[in-house]
Design a protein around this motif. Structure first.
Motif, PDB file in Angstrom:
ATOM      1  N   VAL A   1       0.645  -0.999  -0.683  1.00  0.00           N
ATOM      2  CA  VAL A   1      -0.252   0.496  -0.286  1.00  0.00           C
ATOM      3  C   VAL A   1       1.199   0.987   0.045  1.00  0.00           C
ATOM      4  CG1 VAL A   1      -1.898   1.354   1.066  1.00  0.00           C
ATOM      5  CG2 VAL A   1      -1.739  -1.142   1.359  1.00  0.00           C
ATOM      6  N   ASP A   2       1.479   2.372  -0.903  1.00  0.00           N
ATOM      7  CA  ASP A   2       1.420   3.409  -1.099  1.00  0.00           C
ATOM      8  C   ASP A   2       0.780   4.475  -0.799  1.00  0.00           C
ATOM      9  OD1 ASP A   2       3.036   5.190  -1.630  1.00  0.00           O
ATOM     10  OD2 ASP A   2       3.602   4.353  -4.091  1.00  0.00           O
ATOM     11  N   HIS A   3       0.667   5.040   0.150  1.00  0.00           N
ATOM     12  CA  HIS A   3      -0.628   5.958   0.440  1.00  0.00           C
ATOM     13  C   HIS A   3      -0.482   7.309  -0.338  1.00  0.00           C
ATOM     14  CE1 HIS A   3      -3.418   4.155   3.807  1.00  0.00           C
ATOM     15  NE2 HIS A   3      -2.292   3.649   3.672  1.00  0.00           N
ATOM     16  N   SER A   4       1.004   7.627   0.062  1.00  0.00           N
ATOM     17  CA  SER A   4       1.457   8.812  -0.556  1.00  0.00           C
ATOM     18  C   SER A   4       1.115   8.550  -2.321  1.00  0.00           C
ATOM     19  CB  SER A   4       3.501   9.193  -0.389  1.00  0.00           C
ATOM     20  OG  SER A   4       3.565   8.815  -1.072  1.00  0.00           O
ATOM     21  N   ASN A   5       0.818   8.225  -3.213  1.00  0.00           N
ATOM     22  CA  ASN A   5       0.963   7.861  -4.278  1.00  0.00           C
ATOM     23  C   ASN A   5      -0.295   7.104  -4.516  1.00  0.00           C
ATOM     24  OD1 ASN A   5       3.692   8.687  -5.578  1.00  0.00           O
ATOM     25  ND2 ASN A   5       4.369   7.243  -4.797  1.00  0.00           N
ATOM     26  N   ASN A   6      -0.708   6.839  -4.170  1.00  0.00           N
ATOM     27  CA  ASN A   6      -2.809   6.318  -3.669  1.00  0.00           C
ATOM     28  C   ASN A   6      -2.561   4.894  -4.804  1.00  0.00           C
ATOM     29  OD1 ASN A   6      -3.950   7.674  -1.953  1.00  0.00           O
ATOM     30  ND2 ASN A   6      -4.481   9.259  -3.933  1.00  0.00           N
ATOM     31  N   THR A   7      -1.454   4.414  -4.433  1.00  0.00           N
ATOM     32  CA  THR A   7      -0.759   3.795  -5.280  1.00  0.00           C
ATOM     33  C   THR A   7      -1.288   1.833  -4.401  1.00  0.00           C
ATOM     34  OG1 THR A   7       0.035   5.036  -7.130  1.00  0.00           O
ATOM     35  CG2 THR A   7       0.698   2.092  -7.188  1.00  0.00           C
ATOM     36  N   ALA A   8      -1.593   0.777  -5.176  1.00  0.00           N
ATOM     37  CA  ALA A   8      -1.159  -0.393  -4.836  1.00  0.00           C
ATOM     38  C   ALA A   8      -0.302  -1.520  -5.460  1.00  0.00           C
ATOM     39  CB  ALA A   8      -2.386  -1.610  -4.028  1.00  0.00           C
ATOM     40  N   HIS A   9       1.026  -2.079  -5.068  1.00  0.00           N
ATOM     41  CA  HIS A   9       1.337  -3.010  -6.284  1.00  0.00           C
ATOM     42  C   HIS A   9       1.405  -3.997  -5.341  1.00  0.00           C
ATOM     43  CE1 HIS A   9       3.657   1.518  -6.848  1.00  0.00           C
ATOM     44  NE2 HIS A   9       3.678   0.959  -5.839  1.00  0.00           N
ATOM     45  N   ILE A  10       0.897  -4.788  -6.935  1.00  0.00           N
ATOM     46  CA  ILE A  10       0.166  -5.723  -6.525  1.00  0.00           C
ATOM     47  C   ILE A  10       1.958  -7.305  -7.281  1.00  0.00           C
ATOM     48  CG2 ILE A  10      -0.926  -8.004  -6.869  1.00  0.00           C
ATOM     49  CD1 ILE A  10      -3.348  -6.170  -6.881  1.00  0.00           C
ATOM     50  N   THR A  11       2.253  -8.146  -5.408  1.00  0.00           N
ATOM     51  CA  THR A  11       3.004  -9.172  -6.594  1.00  0.00           C
ATOM     52  C   THR A  11       2.090 -10.302  -5.869  1.00  0.00           C
ATOM     53  OG1 THR A  11       4.391  -8.208  -5.384  1.00  0.00           O
ATOM     54  CG2 THR A  11       5.017 -10.661  -6.273  1.00  0.00           C
ATOM     55  N   LEU A  12       2.267 -11.365  -7.613  1.00  0.00           N
ATOM     56  CA  LEU A  12       1.433 -12.846  -7.953  1.00  0.00           C
ATOM     57  C   LEU A  12       2.332 -13.664  -8.004  1.00  0.00           C
ATOM     58  CD1 LEU A  12      -0.221 -12.087 -10.925  1.00  0.00           C
ATOM     59  CD2 LEU A  12      -1.392 -11.354  -8.161  1.00  0.00           C
ATOM     60  N   ALA A  13       2.175 -14.389  -6.416  1.00  0.00           N
ATOM     61  CA  ALA A  13       2.425 -15.418  -6.116  1.00  0.00           C
ATOM     62  C   ALA A  13       1.691 -16.904  -7.273  1.00  0.00           C
ATOM     63  CB  ALA A  13       2.133 -15.743  -4.868  1.00  0.00           C
ATOM     64  N   GLY A  14       0.090 -16.221  -6.800  1.00  0.00           N
ATOM     65  CA  GLY A  14      -0.518 -17.637  -7.699  1.00  0.00           C
ATOM     66  C   GLY A  14      -1.399 -16.892  -9.011  1.00  0.00           C
ATOM     67  N   PHE A  15      -2.613 -16.880  -8.364  1.00  0.00           N
ATOM     68  CA  PHE A  15      -3.590 -16.655  -9.670  1.00  0.00           C
ATOM     69  C   PHE A  15      -3.752 -14.966  -9.369  1.00  0.00           C
ATOM     70  CE2 PHE A  15      -6.412 -18.898  -6.344  1.00  0.00           C
ATOM     71  CZ  PHE A  15      -6.943 -17.866  -6.032  1.00  0.00           C
ATOM     72  N   PRO A  16      -4.342 -14.048 -10.896  1.00  0.00           N
ATOM     73  CA  PRO A  16      -4.781 -12.621 -10.455  1.00  0.00           C
ATOM     74  C   PRO A  16      -5.842 -12.847  -9.226  1.00  0.00           C
ATOM     75  CG  PRO A  16      -4.334 -13.347 -13.241  1.00  0.00           C
ATOM     76  CD  PRO A  16      -4.419 -14.823 -11.990  1.00  0.00           C
ATOM     77  N   GLU A  17      -6.202 -10.981  -9.581  1.00  0.00           N
ATOM     78  CA  GLU A  17      -7.538 -10.815  -8.163  1.00  0.00           C
ATOM     79  C   GLU A  17      -8.177 -10.100  -9.005  1.00  0.00           C
ATOM     80  OE1 GLU A  17      -8.435 -12.589  -5.495  1.00  0.00           O
ATOM     81  OE2 GLU A  17      -6.858 -13.915  -4.052  1.00  0.00           O
ATOM     82  N   PRO A  18      -8.949  -9.950 -10.515  1.00  0.00           N
ATOM     83  CA  PRO A  18      -9.252  -8.969 -10.373  1.00  0.00           C
ATOM     84  C   PRO A  18     -10.721  -8.621  -9.144  1.00  0.00           C
ATOM     85  CG  PRO A  18      -9.429 -11.267 -11.326  1.00  0.00           C
ATOM     86  CD  PRO A  18      -8.882 -11.602 -10.670  1.00  0.00           C
ATOM     87  N   ASP A  19     -10.675  -9.218  -8.836  1.00  0.00           N
ATOM     88  CA  ASP A  19     -12.212  -8.447  -7.616  1.00  0.00           C
ATOM     89  C   ASP A  19     -11.257  -7.348  -7.016  1.00  0.00           C
ATOM     90  OD1 ASP A  19     -14.282 -10.157  -9.182  1.00  0.00           O
ATOM     91  OD2 ASP A  19     -14.687 -11.057  -7.317  1.00  0.00           O
ATOM     92  N   VAL A  20     -10.371  -7.925  -6.885  1.00  0.00           N
ATOM     93  CA  VAL A  20      -9.371  -6.598  -5.828  1.00  0.00           C
ATOM     94  C   VAL A  20      -9.276  -5.028  -6.615  1.00  0.00           C
ATOM     95  CG1 VAL A  20      -7.267  -6.304  -4.616  1.00  0.00           C
ATOM     96  CG2 VAL A  20      -8.537  -8.790  -4.257  1.00  0.00           C
TER      97      VAL A  20
END
Length: 75
Positions: free
Chosen positions: A42-61
């Motif tokens: 969670v990058d509050h300063s840039n309003n960005t969520a950086h997602i690292t996938l280890a399994g399958f994608p989370e399109p709803d997230v």
């Protein structure tokens, strides 16, 4: 409470829930999603969520985070 993302109410409730959850995570902190093995930084300063996938994608997230007005990046 309705969390069905196929409805506007469900999306709205999901956004509120996610905003409350993100507010408890410090800038640069992470959220692990066990079902997929994804890690969200969670990058509050840039309003960005950086997602690292280890399994399958989370399109709803991703959909809910974007509905919050945040950006999503993948590693």
């Amino acid at each position: 409470m309705n969390f069905d993302l196929s409805t506007q109410d469900g999306l709205n409730h999901s956004v509120i829930w996610r905003q409350k959850m993100f507010s408890m995570i410090k800038d640069g902190g992470t959220w692990a999603i066990p079902r997929s093995g994804a890690i969200v930084r969670v990058d509050h300063s840039n309003n960005t969520a950086h997602i690292t996938l280890a399994g399958f994608p989370e399109p709803d997230v991703e959909r809910v985070i974007k509905a919050m007005g945040w950006n999503v990046t993948y590693k």
